[in-house]
Design a protein around this motif. Structure first.
Motif, mmCIF file in Angstrom:
data_model
loop_
_atom_site.group_PDB
_atom_site.id
_atom_site.type_symbol
_atom_site.label_atom_id
_atom_site.label_comp_id
_atom_site.label_asym_id
_atom_site.label_seq_id
_atom_site.Cartn_x
_atom_site.Cartn_y
_atom_site.Cartn_z
ATOM 1 N N PHE A 171 0.816 -1.212 0.000
ATOM 2 C CA PHE A 171 0.000 0.000 0.000
ATOM 3 C C PHE A 171 0.856 1.272 0.000
ATOM 4 N N ALA A 172 2.185 1.132 0.054
ATOM 5 C CA ALA A 172 3.078 2.279 0.203
ATOM 6 C C ALA A 172 2.907 3.266 -0.939
ATOM 7 N N ARG A 173 2.608 4.503 -0.582
ATOM 8 C CA ARG A 173 2.363 5.529 -1.602
ATOM 9 C C ARG A 173 2.925 6.885 -1.192
ATOM 10 N N GLU A 174 2.703 7.299 0.069
ATOM 11 C CA GLU A 174 3.093 8.623 0.528
ATOM 12 C C GLU A 174 4.477 8.563 1.189
ATOM 13 N N GLU A 175 5.495 9.122 0.526
ATOM 14 C CA GLU A 175 6.863 9.026 1.030
ATOM 15 C C GLU A 175 7.055 9.840 2.307
ATOM 16 N N GLY A 176 7.792 9.257 3.266
ATOM 17 C CA GLY A 176 8.104 10.020 4.467
ATOM 18 C C GLY A 176 8.367 9.204 5.710
ATOM 19 N N ALA A 177 8.191 7.878 5.654
ATOM 20 C CA ALA A 177 8.380 7.058 6.849
ATOM 21 C C ALA A 177 9.834 6.617 6.985
ATOM 22 N N VAL A 178 10.256 6.477 8.227
ATOM 23 C CA VAL A 178 11.586 5.963 8.536
ATOM 24 C C VAL A 178 11.492 4.496 8.943
ATOM 25 N N ALA A 179 10.294 4.020 9.197
ATOM 26 C CA ALA A 179 10.066 2.610 9.515
ATOM 27 C C ALA A 179 8.767 2.185 8.857
ATOM 28 N N ALA A 180 8.695 0.920 8.493
ATOM 29 C CA ALA A 180 7.501 0.417 7.821
ATOM 30 C C ALA A 180 6.369 0.183 8.818
ATOM 31 N N PRO A 181 5.121 0.380 8.391
ATOM 32 C CA PRO A 181 3.966 -0.083 9.175
ATOM 33 C C PRO A 181 3.857 -1.591 8.993
ATOM 34 N N THR A 182 4.569 -2.329 9.825
ATOM 35 C CA THR A 182 4.903 -3.725 9.524
ATOM 36 C C THR A 182 3.716 -4.684 9.520
ATOM 37 N N ALA A 183 2.604 -4.333 10.159
ATOM 38 C CA ALA A 183 1.438 -5.220 10.105
ATOM 39 C C ALA A 183 0.955 -5.412 8.675
ATOM 40 N N SER A 184 1.156 -4.392 7.840
ATOM 41 C CA SER A 184 0.704 -4.461 6.446
ATOM 42 C C SER A 184 1.661 -5.222 5.544
ATOM 43 N N LEU A 185 2.836 -5.588 6.039
ATOM 44 C CA LEU A 185 3.782 -6.339 5.216
ATOM 45 C C LEU A 185 3.232 -7.716 4.846
ATOM 46 N N HIS A 186 2.235 -8.196 5.582
ATOM 47 C CA HIS A 186 1.691 -9.534 5.337
ATOM 48 C C HIS A 186 0.719 -9.590 4.169
ATOM 49 N N PHE A 187 0.332 -8.441 3.629
ATOM 50 C CA PHE A 187 -0.745 -8.420 2.643
ATOM 51 C C PHE A 187 -0.216 -8.612 1.228
#
Length: 345
Positions: A171-187
């Motif tokens: 779902f990554a679209r809006e640049e600016g994070a220093v860490a991933a929202p890791t719960a969504s890595l499973h999708f």
């Protein structure tokens, strides 16, 4: 509360250094109310564990290559910088390794010809970095930066090309994070299609996760810990969508603690989610009454971390300590590249 109340012993072999493949093949521990047994399931079971009319809320932030290695321009003092939060087009707040050897006004040289000036020092020890030149900072980071893997992974192996894909959600679209929202890595697209077919809604918000997520809680009591601010945004359309779900009797399930924290920052006392654009430093600990969400999908968190406190606020501390003990005994994989849990109070 005493921070030690959220401590537990985790064998090092439970820390996942790579994600499972495919992403949706991860295991998922389902934790319900106090008397319900724990359920050992898989991420692919998610559509059958929710109901038509429920909605999953994802964070669409995109991780940037925010880790920089360099030195002072005078040739001395090697330093490392982890960007934390954008201030303006050319300035970022950053945590520096060997920060005591950098003073305001110092010129710093990073790889790829990228240079910056150290400006104001903040109360938390971070500094403002002003990136020189006319190119957008994002272009400079693509040239000089690396993916900022969590310390518990980076200390055990080097960052490589595979992490550029593995540490970014679909779902990554809006640049600016220093860490991933890791719960969504499973999708995966397969899982998303199954969710849609089951009549479960999807909503998006943006929270740019900062470097503070990697920092340990040094205080002995939760009252003495200061959260770092992160920028988030919830559109009016998303707020309306989520409020309509609630009015129709559906549940709001946050995918990740980042989504939960932003939703709780935007909800009013009547449980109505408002549009939001700004910084949040919300710190959720047991005793906090959650008003915006009805459940949470999240990975397994570090001992004594703010996120362990957050899940304990949702489910109860004793319940979560028992769930983590079960997860350790059952050989679940922990942290960013690890397995998942579904928390339904």
């Amino acid at each position: 509360m005493k921070v030690d109340l959220f401590d537990f012993a985790l064998p090092q072999e439970r820390i996942a250094l790579r994600p499972v493949r495919p992403r949706d093949a991860a295991r998922m521990l389902v934790v319900r109310g106090q008397d319900a047994p724990f359920e050992d399931r898989g991420v692919r079971d998610l559509p059958s564990l929710l109901s038509p009319g429920d909605v999953l809320v994802f964070n669409d932030t995109r991780v940037i290559p925010a880790q920089l290695e360099g030195r002072r321009a005078d040739g001395e003092a090697k330093i490392g910088a982890t960007l934390h939060k954008r201030i303006d087009l050319r300035r970022w707040q950053a945590f520096l390794r060997n920060a005591k050897r950098v003073k305001e006004g110092d010129h710093l040289i990073f790889g790829g010809g990228v240079t910056a000036i150290a400006e104001a020092r903040h109360a938390d020890g971070s500094l403002t970095l002003f990136f020189e030149g006319g190119e957008p900072v994002e272009v400079l980071l693509d040239r000089a930066g690396t993916m900022p893997l969590p310390p518990y992974i980076a200390s055990k192996r080097g960052v490589d090309a595979q992490d550029l894909e593995d540490y970014q959600t679909m779902f990554a679209r809006e640049e600016g994070a220093v860490a991933a929202p890791t719960a969504s890595l499973h999708f995966t697209q397969r899982l998303v299609d199954a969710i849609d077919a089951a009549g479960i809604g999807r909503a998006m918000l943006t929270l740019h996760v900062g470097a503070g997520t990697f920092l340990p809680v040094k205080a002995e009591d939760t009252d003495d810990h200061q959260m770092h601010a992160e920028f988030g945004r919830i559109s009016a359309e998303t707020a309306d969508q989520l409020n309509a779900v609630r009015e129709a009797g559906g549940r709001i399930i946050a995918v990740g603690t980042t989504s939960l924290r932003l939703l709780e920052s935007a909800v009013d006392e009547n449980g109505v989610i408002q549009p939001f654009a700004g910084d949040t430093s919300i710190f959720i600990t047991p005793g906090y009454r959650l008003k915006a969400v009805d459940g949470l999908m999240t990975n397994f968190h570090l001992p004594k971390s703010t996120l362990m406190m957050l899940v304990s606020a949702l489910m109860g501390r004793e319940r979560m300590m028992a769930a983590y003990a079960h997860a350790i005994d059952s050989e679940y994989r922990f942290y960013s590249y690890g397995d998942s849990s579904l928390l339904l109070p």
